[in-house]
Design an enzyme around this catalytic site. Sequence first.
Site, PDB file in Angstrom:
ATOM      1  N   THR A 124     -49.208   4.800 -62.101  1.00  0.00           N
ATOM      2  CA  THR A 124     -48.963   3.880 -63.113  1.00  0.00           C
ATOM      3  C   THR A 124     -49.583   4.813 -64.323  1.00  0.00           C
ATOM      4  OG1 THR A 124     -49.828   2.054 -61.651  1.00  0.00           O
ATOM      5  CG2 THR A 124     -50.344   2.026 -63.837  1.00  0.00           C
ATOM      6  N   SER A 131     -47.508   9.593 -56.690  1.00  0.00           N
ATOM      7  CA  SER A 131     -48.725   9.065 -56.203  1.00  0.00           C
ATOM      8  C   SER A 131     -49.116   9.295 -54.762  1.00  0.00           C
ATOM      9  CB  SER A 131     -48.602   7.414 -56.059  1.00  0.00           C
ATOM     10  OG  SER A 131     -49.986   6.784 -55.923  1.00  0.00           O
ATOM     11  N   ALA A 132     -50.297   9.872 -54.439  1.00  0.00           N
ATOM     12  CA  ALA A 132     -50.710  10.411 -53.072  1.00  0.00           C
ATOM     13  C   ALA A 132     -50.821   9.275 -52.087  1.00  0.00           C
ATOM     14  CB  ALA A 132     -52.040  11.216 -53.295  1.00  0.00           C
ATOM     15  N   HIS A 133     -51.355   8.129 -52.779  1.00  0.00           N
ATOM     16  CA  HIS A 133     -51.681   6.963 -51.502  1.00  0.00           C
ATOM     17  C   HIS A 133     -50.403   6.652 -50.923  1.00  0.00           C
ATOM     18  CE1 HIS A 133     -51.153   2.839 -53.753  1.00  0.00           C
ATOM     19  NE2 HIS A 133     -51.206   3.724 -54.651  1.00  0.00           N
ATOM     20  N   CYS A 191     -38.891 -16.758 -55.819  1.00  0.00           N
ATOM     21  CA  CYS A 191     -40.121 -17.583 -56.402  1.00  0.00           C
ATOM     22  C   CYS A 191     -40.247 -19.124 -56.085  1.00  0.00           C
ATOM     23  CB  CYS A 191     -39.570 -17.669 -58.022  1.00  0.00           C
ATOM     24  SG  CYS A 191     -40.965 -18.466 -58.871  1.00  0.00           S
TER      25      CYS A 191
HETATM   26  N1  PLP Z   1     -44.280   2.835 -59.108  1.00  0.00           N
HETATM   27  C1  PLP Z   1     -43.980   2.382 -57.710  1.00  0.00           C
HETATM   28  C2  PLP Z   1     -42.446   2.270 -57.460  1.00  0.00           C
HETATM   29  C3  PLP Z   1     -44.841   1.900 -56.944  1.00  0.00           C
HETATM   30  O1  PLP Z   1     -44.443   1.467 -55.731  1.00  0.00           O
HETATM   31  C4  PLP Z   1     -46.324   1.845 -57.217  1.00  0.00           C
HETATM   32  C5  PLP Z   1     -47.411   1.419 -56.493  1.00  0.00           C
HETATM   33  O2  PLP Z   1     -47.457   0.257 -55.966  1.00  0.00           O
HETATM   34  C6  PLP Z   1     -46.763   2.517 -58.487  1.00  0.00           C
HETATM   35  C7  PLP Z   1     -45.883   2.838 -59.142  1.00  0.00           C
HETATM   36  C8  PLP Z   1     -48.310   2.525 -58.864  1.00  0.00           C
HETATM   37  O3  PLP Z   1     -48.923   3.748 -58.324  1.00  0.00           O
HETATM   38  P1  PLP Z   1     -50.451   3.731 -58.298  1.00  0.00           P
HETATM   39  O4  PLP Z   1     -50.966   2.931 -57.365  1.00  0.00           O
HETATM   40  O5  PLP Z   1     -50.433   5.286 -57.958  1.00  0.00           O
HETATM   41  O6  PLP Z   1     -50.590   3.451 -59.705  1.00  0.00           O
END
Ligand code: PLP
Length: 376
Positions: free
Chosen positions: A74, A201-203, A329
């Site tokens: 993010t 993103s590492a997680h 939805c």
């Molecule tokens: N972008 C995508 C495509 C994602 O799947 C995610 C996580 O859900 C993010 C961004 C956000 O990453 P972070 O959780 O490291 O902020």
Amino acid sequence: MEKKIIYLDHAASTPQEPEVTEVMTECMAGLYGNPSSVHEAGRRARIAIEQARRTVAGHLNLSTSEIFFTSGGTEANNAILWSCARDLGHRHFITSELEHPAVLKPLEVLREMLHVNIHLVKVDLQGHVDLQHLESLLDKYSSAVVSLMHANNEIGNLLPVKNVADLCNSYGALFHSDTVQTVGKFAMDIPRLGLDFAAASAHKFHGPKGAGFMVIRKGRTLEPLLSGGGQERNMRAGTENVCGIVGLAKALELAMQRVDEDQQDIAALKSQCMEMLRAEIPGVEFNGDAEGKSLHTILNFSLPPGMDANMLLPQLDIEGICVSSGSACASGAAKGSHVLKAMGVDPGKPSVRVSFSRHTTGEEIIQLVQSLKKIS
Ligand code: PLP
């Protein structure tokens, strides 16, 4: 004893590998110095960060000067998009309705605050970006920043990144891609793919939460989102998350050691899941391009109408199965998926996203399908 769960939500987050926890634990115990301090304790922490940077850069065929550690995907997306608008002065952004909120929301804020224009590229019924439309937008707004994700986190569709990069390049546009779902899943050569900016993103690849990085290619200059100290070569103020960064690098290293094998095994599980769903749940429909240009770790499907979409996840949860909702939805329900909605998926059908990793087993897929059959 804790109830055993079947975890099929790896696109949301992945279990951290024990080897990652091990290096992070060592780091927490020993590397307490501030990496900016000019004494031995600080230097030790600094060395660990720079070693991690070398590892990450090496796996993506980048130079270390192109990697900037952040708190995750993010922040990386926000930092890139903000600086493109605020510091580089870009006024036109081309993106799609299928992007993650970590791209769509900052773009909305930029529209409000800096009056940038957002142009949405068309997507087809399978959720693929219409490249002809992209080209016509680039023809009008050649100084645009194009932001299109590498793999969609809800349906798994893969963008032909190289083609998009070539298009952007031929019009002189900048290309940012949210690569959060793909870093660690493929052997990736970022210079060859032609991206200007990327986020990871590492997680999402069995590393820790709260650690990620942005890629800013050589020759592209951005300004930081956060002001304060001069960390990350003045690009990201704030004392570094040393152990998170060390864990991130270890997780990427492990992912890359077995990337081809994992890709094959996980793709086979995805096919098994699709076959079983087709056999056991008549009327099941796969959303996106599940059998085509699609990430091996993600499968999104809609069940036949009838079942209350809001009840599906809680019922699977009672069965000990963790998945994500992907419903377009349902009327009166919690906000549905903007991705499925944009693709015109029938909101009357409950949709599910299951996502796999190297930890997923065939037995877990069998249990998922049996449970779905029982409750749908
Ligand atoms: N972008 C995508 C495509 C994602 O799947 C995610 C996580 O859900 C993010 C961004 C956000 O990453 P972070 O959780 O490291 O902020």
